[in-house]
Design a protein around this motif. Structure first.
Motif, PDB file in Angstrom:
ATOM      1  N   TRP A 180       2.550  -5.805  -6.670  1.00 18.66           N
ATOM      2  CA  TRP A 180       2.410  -4.372  -6.933  1.00 18.66           C
ATOM      3  C   TRP A 180       1.395  -3.743  -6.004  1.00 18.66           C
ATOM      4  O   TRP A 180       0.381  -4.349  -5.662  1.00 18.66           O
ATOM      5  CB  TRP A 180       1.937  -4.130  -8.369  1.00 18.66           C
ATOM      6  N   GLY A 181       1.670  -2.485  -5.646  1.00 18.79           N
ATOM      7  CA  GLY A 181       0.646  -1.697  -5.011  1.00 18.79           C
ATOM      8  C   GLY A 181      -0.244  -1.076  -6.067  1.00 18.79           C
ATOM      9  O   GLY A 181      -0.010  -1.230  -7.277  1.00 18.79           O
ATOM     10  N   LYS A 182      -1.262  -0.331  -5.617  1.00 19.30           N
ATOM     11  CA  LYS A 182      -2.200   0.277  -6.556  1.00 19.30           C
ATOM     12  C   LYS A 182      -1.723   1.616  -7.069  1.00 19.30           C
ATOM     13  O   LYS A 182      -2.304   2.167  -8.009  1.00 19.30           O
ATOM     14  CB  LYS A 182      -3.564   0.415  -5.891  1.00 19.30           C
ATOM     15  N   GLY A 183      -0.680   2.159  -6.459  1.00 20.62           N
ATOM     16  CA  GLY A 183      -0.092   3.395  -6.947  1.00 20.62           C
ATOM     17  C   GLY A 183      -0.571   4.629  -6.206  1.00 20.62           C
ATOM     18  O   GLY A 183      -1.641   4.652  -5.603  1.00 20.62           O
ATOM     19  N   THR A 184       0.272   5.656  -6.268  1.00 17.76           N
ATOM     20  CA  THR A 184      -0.075   6.959  -5.707  1.00 17.76           C
ATOM     21  C   THR A 184       0.349   8.026  -6.696  1.00 17.76           C
ATOM     22  O   THR A 184       1.431   7.962  -7.266  1.00 17.76           O
ATOM     23  CB  THR A 184       0.593   7.163  -4.327  1.00 17.76           C
TER      24      THR A 184
ATOM     25  N   TYR B 188       4.393   3.481  -8.252  1.00 15.11           N
ATOM     26  CA  TYR B 188       4.007   2.160  -7.769  1.00 15.11           C
ATOM     27  C   TYR B 188       5.135   1.527  -6.970  1.00 15.11           C
ATOM     28  O   TYR B 188       6.311   1.583  -7.365  1.00 15.11           O
ATOM     29  CB  TYR B 188       3.690   1.232  -8.943  1.00 15.11           C
ATOM     30  N   CYS B 189       4.760   0.892  -5.890  1.00 14.47           N
ATOM     31  CA  CYS B 189       5.695   0.097  -5.110  1.00 14.47           C
ATOM     32  C   CYS B 189       5.696  -1.327  -5.653  1.00 14.47           C
ATOM     33  O   CYS B 189       4.641  -1.859  -6.019  1.00 14.47           O
ATOM     34  CB  CYS B 189       5.264   0.113  -3.642  1.00 14.47           C
ATOM     35  N   ASN B 190       6.873  -1.930  -5.693  1.00 16.20           N
ATOM     36  CA  ASN B 190       7.021  -3.279  -6.233  1.00 16.20           C
ATOM     37  C   ASN B 190       7.880  -4.123  -5.305  1.00 16.20           C
ATOM     38  O   ASN B 190       8.884  -3.647  -4.778  1.00 16.20           O
ATOM     39  CB  ASN B 190       7.646  -3.202  -7.622  1.00 16.20           C
ATOM     40  N   ALA B 191       7.486  -5.383  -5.151  1.00 16.10           N
ATOM     41  CA  ALA B 191       8.296  -6.358  -4.437  1.00 16.10           C
ATOM     42  C   ALA B 191       8.517  -7.542  -5.367  1.00 16.10           C
ATOM     43  O   ALA B 191       7.557  -8.073  -5.932  1.00 16.10           O
ATOM     44  CB  ALA B 191       7.604  -6.813  -3.158  1.00 16.10           C
TER      45      ALA B 191
ATOM     46  N   VAL C 251       0.849  -1.190   0.000  1.00 17.98           N
ATOM     47  CA  VAL C 251       0.000   0.000   0.000  1.00 17.98           C
ATOM     48  C   VAL C 251       0.885   1.240   0.000  1.00 17.98           C
ATOM     49  O   VAL C 251       1.660   1.459   0.933  1.00 17.98           O
ATOM     50  CB  VAL C 251      -0.934   0.030   1.215  1.00 17.98           C
ATOM     51  N   GLU C 252       0.741   2.039  -1.067  1.00 16.07           N
ATOM     52  CA  GLU C 252       1.503   3.285  -1.176  1.00 16.07           C
ATOM     53  C   GLU C 252       0.725   4.452  -0.578  1.00 16.07           C
ATOM     54  O   GLU C 252      -0.499   4.445  -0.566  1.00 16.07           O
ATOM     55  CB  GLU C 252       1.821   3.613  -2.645  1.00 16.07           C
TER      56      GLU C 252
END
Length: 114
Positions: free
Chosen positions: A104-108, A93-96, A5-6
């Protein structure tokens, strides 16, 4: 499974700063490479910064010296963005990533405009 979660996006003037945060649902740093990507309107998603399990970092040339990726424990990753430019406007987007699997997160949204 990992949920990301971003937060921290918003509107900022050119030259300003923002700090993005990424909260993971569980401890992952020991097995995942963490990254921040961005996608501007009409453009492909690009890797902005990444950090390996050992702590090594990489940056795309356009943000070197301005952005810093970091983490404070096994769950939270940050992207400190300074000297922001209009061309930094994008969804971030955050990525692991581990063993070929991406989460992936949903983005900010970050908007740099006067």
């Amino acid at each position: 499974q990992v949920q990301l979660v971003e937060s921290g996006g918003g509107l900022v003037q050119p030259g300003g700063s923002l700090r993005l945060s990424c909260a993971a649902s569980r401890n992952i740093f020991s097995i995942y490479i963490m990254g921040w990507y961005r996608q501007a309107p009409g453009k492909q998603r690009e890797l902005v910064a990444s950090q390996t399990t050992g702590g090594s970092t990489t940056y795309v040339d356009s943000v070197k010296g301005r952005f810093t990726i970091s983490r404070d424990n096994a769950k939270n990753t940050y992207l400190q963005m300074n000297s922001l430019k209009p061309e930094d406007t994008a969804v971030y987007y955050c990525n692991a990533r581990s063993a070929g699997i991406d989460y992936w997160g949903k983005g900010t949204l970050v908007t740099v405009s006067s």
